[in-house]
Scaffold this motif. Sequence first.
Motif, short mmCIF file in Angstrom:
data_model
loop_
_atom_site.label_atom_id
_atom_site.label_comp_id
_atom_site.label_asym_id
_atom_site.label_seq_id
_atom_site.Cartn_x
_atom_site.Cartn_y
_atom_site.Cartn_z
N ARG A 1 0.83 -1.21 0.00
CA ARG A 1 0.00 0.00 0.00
C ARG A 1 0.86 1.25 0.00
N SER B 1 0.94 7.85 -6.31
CA SER B 1 -0.45 8.30 -6.45
C SER B 1 -0.62 9.59 -7.24
N GLU C 1 -10.38 -2.19 -2.24
CA GLU C 1 -10.43 -0.80 -2.70
C GLU C 1 -9.84 0.15 -1.66
N LEU D 1 -5.93 0.85 -1.48
CA LEU D 1 -5.29 1.58 -2.55
C LEU D 1 -5.51 3.08 -2.40
N PRO D 2 -4.53 3.89 -2.82
CA PRO D 2 -4.69 5.35 -2.73
C PRO D 2 -5.59 5.85 -3.85
N MET D 3 -5.99 7.10 -3.77
CA MET D 3 -6.70 7.75 -4.86
C MET D 3 -5.68 8.24 -5.89
N HIS E 1 -6.00 10.68 -8.47
CA HIS E 1 -6.83 11.72 -9.08
C HIS E 1 -6.26 12.21 -10.41
N HIS F 1 -11.14 -2.53 -8.41
CA HIS F 1 -10.71 -1.79 -7.23
C HIS F 1 -9.85 -0.60 -7.65
N ARG G 1 -11.76 2.22 -9.54
CA ARG G 1 -12.56 3.09 -8.68
C ARG G 1 -11.72 4.13 -7.96
N ARG G 2 -10.41 3.92 -7.91
CA ARG G 2 -9.52 4.88 -7.28
C ARG G 2 -8.89 5.83 -8.31
#
Length: 323
Positions: free
Chosen positions: A158, A165, A185, A188-190, A192, A211, A214-215
């Motif tokens: 992680r 990220s 999910e 895991l980091p976002m 963006h 998963h 979705r991030r």
Amino acid sequence: MRIHSKHFRLCWDSNDSDPIHVDTWVRAALTPDLEVLDLYIRPPQRFEFPSTLFNDAKSLVVLKLNGDIVLNAPPSFSFPSLKTLLLESVWYANLDTFSKLVSCCPSYELEINAPALEYLYFRGYIIKDLFLGNLSNLVEANVGVDFDSSEDYGNRIRDFIGALSNVKSLHLDLYLTRCLCNATEFNLPMFHNLAFLNFHVGACLWHVLPHLLRRAPNLAELVLHKENMECYKSYEEDSSIIERRFYEDVPICISSHLKTFHFIGFQGLTYELEFVGCILKTARFLKTMIGSSAHIDSGKKFRVLKELLMFPRESRTCQIAFS
């Protein structure tokens, strides 16, 4: 000999030349002003790279090492100006080196801090204690790391992924995606900023992809690279996983941002068609869906393409191709 230059590139591919000349040139090039060091070396014997690089090359912006080069680095080091790093086919001298280790090796710690780094290409085998530190300006990462399992296995994966990220482009090979088998999910980091994802999928990895999607709410291009394996439990089980994961909660990147989808290694199997069907039914802004495979003949490719063209598409402008 003194070399007063900010750029030093050397291509050495010879079976009858003395590697001591390479050592002389590289040591002379390692000046406090050096910004670009690019070595492609294939000598008769492995070339021991000067360890002074890790302490003296503070101004280095680009480091590219390819070939029979042995690295011997301290356990922690910093390249404050580094923006591009490429290490390919190199060798590692000991446990304190930017490392490629076997699982029986003693535990060690290696931290990489390069706040100016924009591009990272890294391949490793069994990694025990590899830490990515400050990589705040990283734009593109291409990584393949196989972690050794331990008590903090999940947390270390992680944290490793978390250091990436901020990237806009991310390539994850099968070594690293295999380490994510038990991820959820929330592990895991976002992502963006992530616009491009190349994800290698193998046995038992289909649940990891949704998963990760979705991030990554702004993902626009997805490359799914399926490894040629015969270790799937059953096509029905894979289809069930895909149906549950995608129909229950479609990732927002698929429904609202995805424009290009490329499925490498696509063979038109039941669970593969199910997955592609999920994408086509929900990707509102999809422009291109490409399937490609080197393992089926042209006749089957034509039949599979006909089947794909019959799938309902949310996007009226989506073009489908199979090569």
